[in-house]
Design a protein around this motif. Structure first.
Motif, PDB file in Angstrom:
ATOM      1  N   GLY C 243       0.818  -1.204   0.000  1.00 43.94           N
ATOM      2  CA  GLY C 243       0.000   0.000   0.000  1.00 43.94           C
ATOM      3  C   GLY C 243       0.850   1.250   0.000  1.00 43.94           C
ATOM      4  N   ALA C 244       1.987   1.148   0.680  1.00 45.31           N
ATOM      5  CA  ALA C 244       2.885   2.300   0.722  1.00 45.31           C
ATOM      6  C   ALA C 244       3.353   2.657  -0.675  1.00 45.31           C
ATOM      7  N   VAL C 245       3.608   1.650  -1.500  1.00 48.43           N
ATOM      8  CA  VAL C 245       4.040   1.903  -2.873  1.00 48.43           C
ATOM      9  C   VAL C 245       3.027   2.791  -3.581  1.00 48.43           C
ATOM     10  N   LEU C 246       1.766   2.414  -3.464  1.00 58.12           N
ATOM     11  CA  LEU C 246       0.725   3.165  -4.151  1.00 58.12           C
ATOM     12  C   LEU C 246       0.499   4.530  -3.520  1.00 58.12           C
ATOM     13  N   THR C 247       0.463   4.558  -2.181  1.00 62.45           N
ATOM     14  CA  THR C 247       0.214   5.831  -1.506  1.00 62.45           C
ATOM     15  C   THR C 247       1.313   6.832  -1.806  1.00 62.45           C
ATOM     16  N   GLU C 248       2.559   6.357  -1.750  1.00 57.71           N
ATOM     17  CA  GLU C 248       3.658   7.282  -2.031  1.00 57.71           C
ATOM     18  C   GLU C 248       3.563   7.828  -3.442  1.00 57.71           C
ATOM     19  N   SER C 249       3.061   7.008  -4.370  1.00 60.16           N
ATOM     20  CA  SER C 249       2.915   7.489  -5.743  1.00 60.16           C
ATOM     21  C   SER C 249       1.839   8.551  -5.826  1.00 60.16           C
ATOM     22  N   VAL C 250       0.733   8.332  -5.148  1.00 59.62           N
ATOM     23  CA  VAL C 250      -0.354   9.311  -5.215  1.00 59.62           C
ATOM     24  C   VAL C 250       0.072  10.639  -4.612  1.00 59.62           C
ATOM     25  N   PHE C 251       0.773  10.567  -3.475  1.00 60.46           N
ATOM     26  CA  PHE C 251       1.113  11.787  -2.764  1.00 60.46           C
ATOM     27  C   PHE C 251       2.509  12.302  -3.058  1.00 60.46           C
ATOM     28  N   SER C 252       3.176  11.715  -4.025  1.00 59.34           N
ATOM     29  CA  SER C 252       4.529  12.144  -4.397  1.00 59.34           C
ATOM     30  C   SER C 252       5.454  12.235  -3.197  1.00 59.34           C
ATOM     31  N   LEU C 253       5.464  11.185  -2.391  1.00 63.27           N
ATOM     32  CA  LEU C 253       6.355  11.175  -1.234  1.00 63.27           C
ATOM     33  C   LEU C 253       7.638  10.456  -1.604  1.00 63.27           C
ATOM     34  N   ASN C 254       8.732  10.899  -1.027  1.00 66.13           N
ATOM     35  CA  ASN C 254      10.010  10.325  -1.412  1.00 66.13           C
ATOM     36  C   ASN C 254      10.376   9.121  -0.558  1.00 66.13           C
ATOM     37  N   GLY C 255       9.611   8.054  -0.691  1.00 63.82           N
ATOM     38  CA  GLY C 255       9.924   6.859   0.087  1.00 63.82           C
ATOM     39  C   GLY C 255      10.394   5.743  -0.819  1.00 63.82           C
TER      40      GLY C 255
END
Lengths: 269, 743, 303
Positions: C243-255
């Motif tokens: 889920g983190a993969v997808l969430t980081e993509s939506v919110f442009s987070l640098n994880g």
């Protein structure tokens, strides 16, 4: 069938509706989802276009129907393929045991060591981006879960009386498997299939959201959500509608799955 | 269901809570460990050291250098009032009063390092004994400017003088008189003077200048007391004579520069401010010789300088070079460098460094991406003096100055650790690829020092995310903006949107090695099939102009050719006549590099499908796209790409794309006539004639149609309202050297 | 118990090796010459041959795998094709953010999910409605709920930033989006398990003894529910990484998640390899820890 809970009933209804929409939609609503008309882009829902149009002027409802179709097809095909492969694996190893069991279980352990979505992502990343490869990715992602649980079931059944009786009567392993183990595992398999379907739907659209699914201009719910992100301010319906369809799908299968599970439990007691 | 029975009750709670706690602890550990590991390495504590070895001479500044940047600092010398100047790593004490001779001074220095540590140190310095000696003092910052001759603690004589004027300053510091002469003559400045006394290199004390006929220039004499010279110190003839006769060789000279008054800096405070810029794609490489993408060009422009630079109006102006003049019908060029420029590592820019930089660019073993730009024309570069060079070319090239203004002709100097250092106002602080790149102001500036202390370049691929960062104030500059955003943001109070034309041409190239595209009917059909007006008005929000040439209208040498109207009927007919209906073509396009690039490609695929082709669209991420567009194995049929001639003129807009062997020619277009005309143009000095030749080429190319000509896109830059001075060049490069924030 | 612990730990080793083998094979099965991809299109024949020799691409596959494994054990995950920096350094720079996201999500969803689940179990009136809501929560894809949150809180209300870079504020919406799914699942699980617990003998005994309220549910009820909850959390951690993969993509987070996606798009295979291995390793580790804790508390072992 009266032993099905109310949740399962809602699930059945929703699933049927969605499947019908996906299958018959294109026939009932024969609009080309690929036909673009730039001068009518990003329009709000209207009589001409019940769900509005997307950024290239294509009818959104048609795209939603085709996208639903596509997502459902990939998820279903993937889960069925993976589910049956996994079940066969699990049942056979649970029943026979020995080297085969040990080897397969280690392999399953390795697959299970991948967080689910990551496994599908890795496979999809390697292969070319089209329908078939996405099905393969979903299948691989589904196998370990099925293998594990059907194996447990087979182990459990192995000690039942009718199995030992069958063996005593001289029935071969394969026959026993087919005649006794498999039928008694079917409810479990159905429940699992339904449950995994929702996960598969989420994974399929997740992968297409990341751009790893069927390429444009083919409609695909996850990809449509990704595009919708760009137009959030001017055309929110592009982000909202595909999401609603997707969530309904997943909800339907979840409800079905929970209902079946509950019925299974109730029936056992 | 787990059937843990009564015996479980006896277990203690913490253990069952274990997994959750452990999970949380693990995550916490990761985040702190990560945070700790990311801290800068403090194996060495910052330290301060004194940059003096000998005894303090009269009025000599005391300099302390630190191993780390200083946030604040103060130097106090016992019994001597003065001012402390802080310059990044250095603290310099400028005395207001003469040091006592042959004495010991207690010097206390205190302040704060950037890392948060503070320091307080006391030194004891000895002063030299000049009580019986003659020494010379010149204070530049005074008005009128004076040269004072002291003996011991008394001023023997004070002469009105003219020091260097702006652009050719007199060097400050400690010097000793070297030699002298009765008179001299300078060819360069067409003037001479009497009674010259040298204190450093070409810098002399001398009289007011005379002209060719040895007539003293009266106007210059009137200027004594204010800056007027080319660096030397001028005195009246009488005073110069006295100086010549009375100040012996070896006399100590101290030239004190003007000290900044504490309040004066307020009008243009160059403070802690940072400018945050959101861009669509990340920098590829911090080497101007090895990159051709725009984000890299923008960042590199702030780290490195070129000999000449392009202004917003498309004209060239001097940068590191003061002049670039042709000799011998443009096959030899003389370049005069600007003196007083330093690389950010403290070494001066000389002709040798410039030569080395060009040699690096041309070095075949390094295989730098931009080598081709110069390799064809440049034979060798020779340093003919400390600040002069000669460029020898293989053939006449009248547009060499445009080449020298190309961002890839920047002057670089390799450092010991494999990096590069430049003369630009900024240096690299940190780079997290794909995320953020931070530049911080360097110590050496030959231009006016920029306002912003730091430039932070963030990579934000989604246009909507960029515009929201701008709206929330997280970034100050965002580009490019999507057309939808432009209209929306322009209405917001705190934001201003700049839409400027650019040289950027967007086209879809055809792979001419495929038999399908060898038929002119097919090529034309593809052009007729696209409704460019729809693309521009609906997908690009009107922020583009239909192409009427392979060049943009803003480029020097643009010539308007015919354009293909939207006629799908005709397109279908043409395809039919060529027997190409139903042909399968692949269309490659990048995602996220140009404005709406993948959407335009999708729309184009739709249009081509409508006229009867079977199109397979393939989208690529930008850096993979560039490596996939490989001339050695051309797998594409159609590809979408953009082009900007970085020189802003026609040659670089045509030759790289249509020259047969050019690396950037991905259509494999080949026309010997075009090559001939282009070569001819390189020798044509008259711009009118040159442009006529370029016009011919444009007509030939448009006629042949190796492209689907699409449009020329505008530049869209969003700025926070209080940001001013951002230069938007039509080469799609943004310059922040002169940007400032209105407080 | 020691033997069981040891055997559990030892069991993970072949799994980890198996994972590395699988990842290795997956990436080797890619079309294209890795040396050519690394050097770019201008490479000469000689250079490609040289680099292939240096990368050991001409050795038998088994040998390549062994050297790959050796590198792994020494902490060398290779170098990124894009930036030339060690993959481990790149990953480590981004693990911070993903870890923060995961911690916050686990903490929030555990607290809310567990307590609400117990609460719902005690007051059975609301159960059907709450169950339905939780199913909706599980069914909503995290990237859609993320988009909706952005639509409401960033676009319309302007309270929170829709993308990374604004400090802790950037994490609020992603954590809410991620927590929604985890919370719903946890709520459901707690509800079901707690309902069963409520019927157990020891609860009735305790109630008969007069224990009630917080003491009853906290001391007796919760303790027993924690075991299935913890098992679930361990498994959910895997979902969380996905889920983190997808969430980081939506919110442009640098994880790490977004880095993995970018690397896939850029065909930066060493990074894909490294990131997948790292995430699997973490997942296996978490599961191992949970297993070990069970061994500690499993009464069957003790007796």
């Amino acid at each position: 069938m009266s032993s099905l809970s109310w949740e399962a009933w809602i699930g059945v209804v929703l699933v049927t509706l969605l499947l019908l929409a996906g299958l018959l939609g294109p026939i009932v609503y024969p609009v080309d989802p690929l036909e673009q008309d730039l001068y009518r882009a990003l329009e709000e829902p209207s009589p001409a276009h019940p769900c509005g149009t997307d950024e290239l002027g294509r009818d959104l409802l048609a795209r939603l129907l085709y996208g639903l179709n596509s997502t459902l097809f990939i998820a279903l095909a993937g889960v069925l393929a993976g589910g049956w492969a996994g079940s066969l694996l699990g049942l056979s190893t649970g029943f026979t045991g020995g080297w085969w069991d040990y080897f397969c279980m280690r392999f399953t352990d390795i697959l299970l060591a991948f967080p689910g979505f990551l496994l599908a992502l890795s496979v999809a990343a390697i292969l070319k981006n089209n329908h078939l490869n996405l099905i393969v990715a979903i299948a691989i992602f589904t196998i370990p879960g099925f293998a594990r649980l059907t194996r447990a079931r087979a182990l459990e059944l192995r000690t039942r009386e009718y199995v030992t009786a069958a063996k005593a009567l001289g029935n071969g392993s394969l026959a026993t498997l087919y005649r006794h183990i498999l039928p008694n595992s079917l409810p479990l398999i159905y429940t699992l299939t339904s449950q995994r379907l929702s996960a598969a739907l989420l994974t399929t659209s997740g992968l297409s959201f990341l751009g790893l699914g069927p390429q444009p201009p083919l409609p695909e719910l996850g990809a449509m959500l990704n595009t919708g992100r760009e137009y959030m301010w001017v055309a929110p319906h592009l982000s909202i509608l595909p999401g609603i369809v997707l969530s309904l799908c997943v909800l339907a299968f979840n409800l079905l799955g929970y209902g079946l599970k509950k019925s299974l439990k109730d029936n056992r007691h | 269901m787990f059937s843990f029975t009564s015996s479980f009750r006896k277990r203690l709670l913490p253990v069952a809570l274990g997994p959750v706690t452990i999970l949380a602890c693990f995550c916490w550990f990761l985040s702190t460990a990560g945070g700790w590991l990311l801290q800068p390495d403090y194996t060495t504590r910052p330290a301060l050291f004194l940059s003096h070895q000998n005894k303090l001479r009269p009025f000599e500044p005391i300099t302390f250098t630190a191993t780390e940047e200083l946030v604040s600092g103060k130097i106090q010398v016992q019994g001597v009032p003065g001012q402390t100047v802080r310059d990044h790593h250095r603290l310099i004490f400028h005395p207001d009063r003469l040091y006592p001779f042959a004495d010991e001074l207690q010097v206390k220095v205190e302040g704060w390092f950037r890392s948060g540590e503070n320091f307080t140190e006391i030194y004891v310095l000895e002063t030299a004994d000049y009580s019986e000696r003659m020494w010379v003092e010149a204070v530049e910052g005074e008005r009128p400017q004076l040269v004072r001759v002291w003996r011991g603690e008394e001023v023997q004589a004070a002469f009105p003088a003219s020091f260097g004027k702006a652009g050719s300053p007199t060097p400050g510091g400690v010097f000793y008189i070297k030699d002298r002469g009765r008179e001299f003559w300078s060819e360069k400045y067409q003037e001479g003077a009497y009674y010259w006394v040298r204190f450093q290199g070409n810098y002399l004390f001398h009289s007011v200048p005379f002209d060719r006929n040895k007539v003293l220039k009266k106007s210059e004499e009137a200027k004594l007391g204010s800056p007027a010279s080319h660096g030397c110190i001028r005195l009246s003839v009488k005073d110069a004579k006295w100086f010549y006769e009375n100040v012996p060789d070896g006399t100590y000279v101290i030239i004190r520069k003007a000290l900044p008054k504490p309040e004066a800096a307020k009008t243009f405070s160059t403070g802690r401010d940072k400018l945050v810029i959101a861009m669509a794609t990340d920098v590829v490489k911090l080497d101007p010789h090895d990159t051709s993408d725009n984000p890299s060009a923008i960042v590199n422009m702030h780290l490195f300088d070129t000999l000449l630079e392009l202004g917003e109006d498309g004209n060239l102006r001097p940068a590191l070079a003061l002049s670039v003049e042709p000799r011998k019908n443009a096959q030899e060029w003389v370049v005069k460098l600007r003196p007083g420029v330093f690389f950010q590592d403290g070494t001066p820019l000389t002709a040798e460094e410039v030569k080395a930089s060009f040699q690096r660019l041309l070095d075949p073993t390094l295989k730098l991406a931009r080598r081709g730009l110069f390799a064809e024309y440049l034979q060798k570069v020779v340093a003919t003096g400390p600040f002069t060079l000669r460029f020898y070319l293989n053939q006449p090239l009248v547009i060499l100055p445009f080449f020298l203004a190309h961002t890839s002709a920047a002057i670089v100097k390799p450092t010991a650790d494999g990096g590069l250092v430049g003369t630009g106002p900024y240096i690299l602080k940190k780079w997290e690829p794909g995320y953020e790149l931070v530049l911080t102001k360097g110590h050496y500036h030959w231009r006016k020092e920029p306002y912003f202390e730091k430039l932070v370049f963030k990579t934000v691929p989604e246009a909507s995310a960029r515009s929201v960062l701008l709206e929330t104030g997280t970034c100050d500059v965002a580009f490019p903006l999507s057309p939808l955003e432009v209209q929306r943001l322009a209405k917001k109070d705190g934001i201003k949107v700049l839409t400027e034309p650019s040289h950027r041409v967007i086209y879809i190239g055809m792979n001419l090695t495929k038999p399908l595209f060898r038929r002119p009917e097919v090529r034309q059909a593809l052009n007729y099939a696209i409704d460019k007006k729809a693309l521009i008005s609906r997908l690009l929000g009107g922020l583009a102009e239909e192409s009427t040439s392979p060049l943009a209208p803003t480029a020097v040498g643009y010539h308007r050719c015919a354009s293909f109207p939207y006629d799908p009927q005709k397109a279908r007919e043409l395809l039919k006549s060529a027997g190409a209906l139903g042909a399968k073509v692949t269309l490659w396009a990048p995602k996220g590099r140009y404005l709406q690039d993948h959407k335009v490609a999708e729309a184009v695929a739709g249009y081509l499908t409508e006229v009867g082709l079977a199109v397979e669209l393939k989208l690529w991420e930008w850096s993979s796209y560039m490596s996939m567009l490989n001339r050695n194995s051309p797998q594409w049929d159609l590809f979408l790409l953009g082009w900007v001639p970085a020189t802003g003129e026609a040659y670089m807009g045509l030759a790289p794309l249509f020259g047969a062997e050019s690396r950037s020619n991905l259509t494999f277009y080949r026309n010997p006539q075009v090559e001939k005309i282009l070569n001819e143009a390189l020798k044509t000095e008259d711009p009118g004639e040159r442009n006529a030749l370029f016009a011919q080429v444009q007509e030939l190319v448009t006629d042949f149609a190796p492209w689907i000509f699409l449009y020329v896109q505008d530049q869209t830059v969003g700025l926070a309202r209080e940001i001013n001075g951002v230069e938007v060049l039509p080469t799609e490069v943004l310059a922040f050297h002169r940007a400032w924030r209105n407080q | 118990m020691v033997r069981k612990t040891l055997s559990k730990v030892l069991m993970t080793i072949p799994v980890l090796i198996g994972v590395s083998l699988l990842v290795f094979l997956l990436l080797r099965s890619l079309p294209g010459d890795p040396a050519l991809i690394y050097l770019g299109p201008d490479a000469t024949e000689a250079e490609v041959i040289q680099l292939r020799a240096r990368m050991g691409l001409d050795n038998p596959l088994a040998l390549q795998y062994l050297s790959f494994l050796g590198d792994l054990l020494r902490g060398n995950l290779g170098t990124s094709l894009r930036t030339g920096r060690p993959v481990l350094t790149e990953l480590w720079a981004r693990v911070n953010l993903t870890a923060q996201l995961a911690t916050a999500t686990v903490t929030i969803s555990s607290l809310f999910g567990v307590f609400l689940g117990i609460f719902a179990a005690i007051k059975p009136r609301l159960t059907p409605v709450l169950l339905l809501l939780s199913t909706v929560g599980i069914s909503t894809p995290v990237y859609w709920s993320g988009l909706l949150l952005i639509l409401v809180f960033s676009v319309h209300l302007g309270w929170l930033p829709p993308a990374g870079g604004a400090g802790w504020r950037s994490l609020v919406l992603p954590v809410i989006a991620l927590s929604a799914a985890t919370f719903s699942a946890l709520f459901r699980l707690t509800l079901n398990s707690y309902q069963e617990i409520l019927h157990e003998d020891y609860m009735r005994t305790a109630r008969a003894k007069g224990v009630s309220g917080l003491r009853l549910h906290g001391k007796h009820g919760l303790r027993n529910a924690l075991v299935p909850i913890s098992t679930f959390l361990a498994l959910e951690f895997g979902n969380l990484l996905g889920g983190a993969v997808l969430t980081e993509s939506v919110f442009s987070l640098n994880g790490i998640g977004r880095y993995l996606v970018t690397a896939i798009a850029q065909r930066d295979y060493p990074v894909v390899q490294g990131a997948v291995l790292l995430l699997c390793f973490l997942f296996v580790l978490i599961n191992l820890i949970v297993d070990l804790v069970y061994i500690l508390i499993d009464p069957r072992v003790r007796s």
